[in-house]
Design an enzyme around this catalytic site. Sequence first.
Site, short mmCIF file in Angstrom:
data_model
loop_
_atom_site.label_atom_id
_atom_site.label_comp_id
_atom_site.label_asym_id
_atom_site.label_seq_id
_atom_site.Cartn_x
_atom_site.Cartn_y
_atom_site.Cartn_z
N HIS A 82 -11.44 -11.33 -7.92
CA HIS A 82 -10.36 -10.25 -7.67
C HIS A 82 -9.23 -10.72 -6.78
O HIS A 82 -9.62 -11.22 -5.69
CB HIS A 82 -11.04 -8.96 -7.20
N ARG A 168 -4.05 9.47 -3.89
CA ARG A 168 -3.79 8.68 -2.84
C ARG A 168 -2.07 8.23 -2.99
O ARG A 168 -1.31 8.30 -2.24
CB ARG A 168 -4.59 7.47 -2.76
N SER A 183 -12.16 1.31 -3.37
CA SER A 183 -11.28 1.45 -4.74
C SER A 183 -11.88 -0.03 -5.64
O SER A 183 -12.42 -0.16 -6.64
CB SER A 183 -10.29 1.71 -4.52
N1 URA Z 1 -6.23 -1.99 -5.79
C1 URA Z 1 -6.93 -1.16 -6.02
O1 URA Z 1 -7.88 -1.34 -7.19
N2 URA Z 1 -7.18 0.06 -5.41
C2 URA Z 1 -6.39 0.20 -4.01
O2 URA Z 1 -6.64 1.02 -3.52
C3 URA Z 1 -5.64 -0.96 -3.72
C4 URA Z 1 -5.47 -1.90 -4.64
#
Ligand code: URA
Length: 434
Positions: A82, A168, A183
């Site tokens: 990621h 958010r 997240s």
């Molecule tokens: N990428 C995500 O998946 N969540 C976040 O809060 C910030 C970046």
Amino acid sequence: MKILDLIIKKRDGMKLSKEEIDFFVKGVTDGTIPDYQTSAMLMAIYFRGLDDDETALLTIAMAHSGKIFDLSEIKGIKVDKHSTGGVADTTTLILAPLTASVGLPIVKMSGKGLGFSGGTQDKLNSIPGFNVDIDENHATEYAKKTNIVLMSQNNELTPADKKLYELRDVTGTVESLPLIASSIMSKKIAAGADAIVLDVKCGSGAFMKDIDSAKKLANIMVSIGKNSGRNVRAIITSMSQPLGNYIGNSLEVIEAIEVLKGNVKGDLLDVTLKLGAHMLILANITDKEDTAIKILKENIENKKGLEKFREMIIQQDGNPNIIDDYSLLPHCEHEYKVISEYSGYITETNTALIGRASLETGAGRSYKEQELDYGAGIIMKKRIGDKVEKGETIALIYSSSEEKCVSAGEFIKKAIKIEKDKKEIPPLILDTII
Ligand code: URA
């Protein structure tokens, strides 16, 4: 249990228990907690933070708020990757086929992008015919057959994250380290990975602008991994200039193919090899970074990575001829040259402004439902440290209209600093957190 009591508890800086965090996530997911109270809790977390235990508990509760992908039928250690996001970050398109060609089973979900350019899913969608909407059964079948499947984020995964992220976004609480970490990690855990390599971007074009906050985020995510039984490593890499030179959806597909053909050296390749090496280590292929990099380089030279990319395109109904004929990919009518007004050396680039230029071309989205122009984007002709002469081309811009090209060009000019004397080039790999 009452959500008001939990909001007050967090507002006053106290630690939430597992039961309280589970109650919050369940209420967010089933809609029994109204948005105004969820927002208040998010703001309390933003100011008071969460410790490592609370962050891990929140992550696990979010991961379990929806479906957990079951990859158990696929043999081997499933290593995911990621990136926290950056400009010209084309690594997934290279890494996935390259590591799959070495033998790693790659089942990777990617989202659409919001901002400067598309996400991996959008880049794949720029390949004519390519199907990213793959269900769990087909993902397993493909991975068993070819070792690789690149697919869209499944809607049944992490509904709590979806809801929390939407709130958010409109309550000024995106930039909270525990909320960002939970997240990202909840989605990775729900996607079924055994191990995860994180590319935490740091610099003007990234969420994390400085090394201290990048390290903090990396440490939190590695610690969540440990607390949830996943082997996680984070590499902190520079986003003080675009990673590759091609920005845009089909343009990034082209650059990825060029890397797999062995025609591109430089930062994009170096970060790809570094991340790939750690993926190989987590998959127990080797325990040495040098050996892992050698294996990956061999599969670029012998074109096994490129052939895996071709196999994946065919498997997912795309047109594999794009690999040998880039004119089959979407492209824009208008080409515009950004010309340097000075002679000197490129000493700095404001990557966020280059991202802004890309958005201007139509390669990115400023709102969720916006259609992308897959052929739009930018080719950067110069990088930090390069010499440039007055009148020389710094960048090529592609868009559907001359106006968009000119407007993007203004952002590029603002983004690039040219000075008489050469300055040190910022390091590319900033840290590794294990
Ligand atoms: N990428 C995500 O998946 N969540 C976040 O809060 C910030 C970046």
